[in-house]
Design a protein around this motif. Structure first.
Motif, PDB file in Angstrom:
ATOM      1  N   SER A 102       1.847  -0.300  -6.679  1.00 35.70           N
ATOM      2  CA  SER A 102       0.881  -0.524  -5.207  1.00 35.70           C
ATOM      3  C   SER A 102       1.414  -0.629  -4.453  1.00 35.70           C
ATOM      4  O   SER A 102       2.003  -2.186  -3.824  1.00 35.70           O
ATOM      5  CB  SER A 102      -0.374  -1.432  -5.603  1.00 35.70           C
ATOM      6  N   ASN A 158      -3.927  -9.418  -7.630  1.00 34.63           N
ATOM      7  CA  ASN A 158      -4.701  -7.523  -8.386  1.00 34.63           C
ATOM      8  C   ASN A 158      -4.685  -7.412  -9.334  1.00 34.63           C
ATOM      9  O   ASN A 158      -6.117  -6.625  -9.528  1.00 34.63           O
ATOM     10  CB  ASN A 158      -2.931  -6.416  -7.476  1.00 34.63           C
ATOM     11  N   THR A 218       3.152  -5.361  -6.783  1.00 38.02           N
ATOM     12  CA  THR A 218       2.893  -4.763  -6.028  1.00 38.02           C
ATOM     13  C   THR A 218       4.086  -4.929  -4.640  1.00 38.02           C
ATOM     14  O   THR A 218       4.886  -6.187  -4.003  1.00 38.02           O
ATOM     15  CB  THR A 218       1.677  -5.197  -5.246  1.00 38.02           C
TER      16      THR A 218
END
Length: 277
Positions: free
Chosen positions: A54, A63, A82
């Motif tokens: 992400s 997250n 991420t």
């Protein structure tokens, strides 16, 4: 040549690992796509390695917890990687043990997690900052003029800027808004230099490959909704890709998608109507 498939079952046996985008694939700005939690669990049941990949300026753990609160089972992924996590690790490795530095942090809702545990203090004064970190956008609350006023003094001083969320468009509960990547573009327009971290840039893919160990790139497939980030990033990383027709290009026609493939010199291997096995 791009092939349209009806579900991941058409190609699942070709791959040992999947790098799955969060926004636009599993969820939108309001919440999860209805079928996504169950379909992710089905894919996991096939024994595949799964990384949620992400462009979020927040770190991995935050997250992962947030997605679980939306009804996804955390056991369905091996790692939630991420761009924020990638940047945090890079900044931690650069710590020299000297005086704490001052960071002009651009984030959402006062979030300071991109700096937590690092030798940086947050400042909102570009005139005294040592570095700029663009982690998120509040483009649903402010216009670009707000960010220009905030960032222009930093750009004029030539401050180093890290963008940990290259997405130019973000999905919100009220629709699309400009993302952190657009703010970073603005910083460059003002004369500043930006180090980009996240998809489609290589650092995040390098970390994913290290984590996956012996799995060869030909057995890894990325699933995303953005041609510019997910599909182009997969191409540069030497792995296969699937473009879902949900997310930021949901309203694009086949002709418009083809134009995006040409613009970014990246066509997906497969197109999938939405995320499902």
């Amino acid at each position: 040549m791009t092939e349209t498939i009806t579900g991941l079952h058409d190609v699942a046996d070709r791959f040992d690992a999947f790098l799955i985008d969060q926004f636009g694939v599993l969820r939108d700005g309001a919440g999860p796509y209805p079928q996504a939690p169950a379909e992710l669990k089905k894919l996991r049941a096939l024994g595949k390695k799964i990384i949620i990949l992400s462009n979020s300026g927040k770190r991995s753990v935050e997250n992962s917890v947030r997605l679980a609160k939306l009804g996804f089972d955390e056991a369905c992924w091996d790692w939630f990687l991420t761009s924020g996590e990638t940047a945090w690790r890079m900044m931690a490795a650069e710590t020299d043990g000297g005086a704490r530095k001052r960071c002009l942090l651009i984030s959402r809702d006062g979030d300071t997690s991109p700096l937590d545990g690092l030798d940086y203090n947050r400042t909102e004064d570009a005139d005294t900052a040592d570095i700029v970190l663009i982690a998120a956008s509040e483009g649903d609350r402010y216009d670009l003029g707000h960010y220009q006023t905030l960032l222009q003094p930093a750009a004029e001083r030539g401050l180093r800027c890290l963008c940990t969320n290259p997405d130019k468009v973000m999905l919100t509960a009220d629709g699309k808004a400009f993302g952190a990547g657009r703010i970073a573009d603005l910083y460059e327009e003002l004369g500043g230099a930006v180090t980009w971290i996240g998809k489609p840039f290589p650092d995040i893919y390098d970390q994913a490959k290290i984590f996956l160990g012996a799995i060869p790139p030909r057995r890894i497939c990325a699933i995303g909704d953005s041609v510019e980030h997910d599909i182009a990033g997969a191409r540069m990383a030497g792995i296969a890709s699937i473009l879902v027709e949900t997310g930021i290009h949901a309203e694009a026609s086949p002709t418009e998608r083809a134009a995006l493939f040409a613009l970014h010199e990246a066509a997906p291997d497969f197109i999938l109507p939405d995320f499902r096995l």
